[in-house]
Design an enzyme around this catalytic site. Structure first.
Site, PDB file in Angstrom:
ATOM      1  N   SER A  82      40.252  78.039 -31.804  1.00 52.67           N
ATOM      2  CA  SER A  82      39.377  77.985 -32.845  1.00 52.67           C
ATOM      3  C   SER A  82      39.691  79.199 -34.043  1.00 52.67           C
ATOM      4  O   SER A  82      39.155  79.082 -35.017  1.00 52.67           O
ATOM      5  CB  SER A  82      37.803  77.881 -32.891  1.00 52.67           C
ATOM      6  OG  SER A  82      37.271  76.703 -32.459  1.00 52.67           O
ATOM      7  N   LYS A  85      41.184  78.484 -37.557  1.00 51.75           N
ATOM      8  CA  LYS A  85      40.282  78.086 -38.621  1.00 51.75           C
ATOM      9  C   LYS A  85      40.541  79.397 -39.815  1.00 51.75           C
ATOM     10  O   LYS A  85      40.199  79.267 -40.860  1.00 51.75           O
ATOM     11  CB  LYS A  85      39.078  78.252 -38.468  1.00 51.75           C
ATOM     12  CG  LYS A  85      38.784  76.731 -37.656  1.00 51.75           C
ATOM     13  CD  LYS A  85      37.045  76.506 -37.439  1.00 51.75           C
ATOM     14  CE  LYS A  85      36.985  75.066 -36.597  1.00 51.75           C
ATOM     15  NZ  LYS A  85      36.902  75.801 -35.271  1.00 51.75           N
ATOM     16  N   SER A 147      31.611  77.729 -36.341  1.00 49.61           N
ATOM     17  CA  SER A 147      33.080  77.092 -35.948  1.00 49.61           C
ATOM     18  C   SER A 147      33.311  75.911 -35.732  1.00 49.61           C
ATOM     19  O   SER A 147      33.808  75.258 -34.971  1.00 49.61           O
ATOM     20  CB  SER A 147      33.464  78.051 -34.510  1.00 49.61           C
ATOM     21  OG  SER A 147      34.928  77.630 -34.483  1.00 49.61           O
TER      22      SER A 147
END
Length: 417
Positions: A82, A85, A147
């Protein structure tokens, strides 16, 4: 071989060495060495002793100077999960800042975004409802604070039509930022064998976001996010550690481990930390905390050169004179131990001799500062003034000289090869 020269502030004692050269693409790669002895007062228990961390990959650097304080396998590519991102947000923030995208604009949650990144996926999500319309400002918070994979995908689809097209923007931005070990194939960070990054690359993206989008960066420090009557806390564990942390985010992938990108500021000094491949949430949080605490406790900023100060000289070919003075548009700073003896080695590196004319402000070289074997700082150097082309006779003499040196070098290479 021509000797180059570098000038250092008088307050720093200097040990100068000869220039060294090599052949690179038909030109001489000229390098100048000089040792700077910084920070008076030797302490046997030096503050340089790094903390013992468990993660296989990490980097800690100073935001203002770019000095690398600690690194471990920082250029090894791994699955980002993640923390992908960060690059997604770098693109979205750029769209907003340029005026091409409004925070009040609304995007529709597609079935693809809902199934792949929403509640049915079982991963991190902002719980966006399928076919609902959501403002960009809310999607940003949904993608950053909890997230949410769905928030990231909806943003990608809304900006570029589909997620694959958006990754083209991500990779284009990665190239512009100088990322060398990264490739992006989705906006969320969901597992894909072709998606990769490095700690150093993620640190570059983090610094870019802090520097170029300071207002939007503030979202990373918001403590929680409420959507669809579901409140989720910020997943960044550093925010609750009294470190001065104000960003970024975490990631996890089964085969790659636990990742984290964080930033904290104390007494005007900002550090950026990246952890990749940790074995647990606790390990990545503790490793990041250890590095940040050590960095703040152990190092202070020292100015090597003020903005506009002459750093050295680059050799010219066919110019009105044989060299061009080098400088930096901004102060050149490096971090050194607060209570220790630090030896740094600085090199001015360029491909030369450089053909004249050169214009004032033109990037001609790079200043490389090493702490032992570790590259601590790299700064572009520009011409301090314009140097026009010289008269025809000078260009002819320089040409003859360079031809002779090239032939001698080729002959030497054949003998020693």
């Amino acid at each position: 071989m021509k000797l180059l020269r570098i000038l250092f502030p008088r307050r720093h004692p200097v040990q100068s060495g000869p220039a060294t050269g090599g052949h690179a693409g038909g030109t001489i790669a000229a390098t100048l060495l000089a040792a700077l002895l910084l920070a008076a007062g030797f302490s046997p228990a030096s503050a340089q002793t790094a903390p013992d961390i468990a993660a296989p990959q990490a980097i800690l650097l100073d935001y203002d100077s770019g000095s690398v304080l600690f690194e471990r396998a920082a250029d090894t590519s791994s699955a980002p999960a993640s923390i992908t991102k960060l690059m997604t947000m770098a693109v979205v923030f750029g769209e907003i800042t340029s005026g091409r995208l409004s925070p009040d604009q609304e995007f529709k949650v597609s079935e693809y975004a809902w199934r792949r990144g929403g509640a049915p996926s079982g991963g991190s999500t902002m719980f966006a409802a399928v076919n609902s319309m959501i403002k960009v400002s809310d999607l940003l918070r949904g993608a950053i604070i909890p997230s949410g994979n769905d928030g990231a995908i909806v943003l990608a689809e809304g900006i570029s039509g589909n997620e694959l097209a958006f990754t083209g923007k991500m990779n284009q931005e990665a190239k512009r930022l100088g990322l060398t070990g990264s490739a992006f194939v989705n906006a969320s960070g969901l597992a894909d064998p072709d998606q990769k990054t490095t700690p150093r690359d993620m640190a570059k993206v983090a610094i870019h976001i802090i520097r170029d989008y300071p207002d939007l960066y503030k979202i990373y420090s918001e403590p929680d996010f409420l959507w669809n009557k579901i409140r989720q806390n910020n997943r960044n564990p550093l925010l609750g550690m009294s470190l001065g942390a104000d960003g970024f985010m975490t990631g996890y992938q089964k085969d790659a481990g636990f990742n984290l990108v964080g930033s904290a500021i104390q007494n005007g000094q900002r550090l950026v930390v990246v952890i990749m491949g940790a074995k647990s949430e606790k390990e990545r949080a503790e490793d990041a905390r250890k590095l940040l605490e050590w960095g703040f406790r152990s190092f202070e900023s020292r100015t090597l050169f003020e903005a506009g100060q002459i750093v050295g000289e680059a050799t010219l070919y066919g110019g009105e004179r044989n060299g061009a003075p080098l400088t930096s548009d901004t102060p050149i700073r490096v971090l050194i131990p607060r209570n220790g003896d630090e030896k740094l080695v600085a090199r001015i590196r360029f491909e030369g001799p450089i053909p004249a004319p050169v214009e004032k402000g033109e990037v001609l070289a790079r200043l490389m500062v090493y702490r032992g074997e570790q590259l601590s700082l790299e700064v572009p150097l520009v011409a301090a003034e314009t140097v026009p082309a010289g008269p025809l006779w000078r260009r002819a003499m320089d040409g003859a000289y360079e031809l002779m040196v090239s032939l001698l070098r080729q002959g030497y290479a054949k003998i020693t090869g």
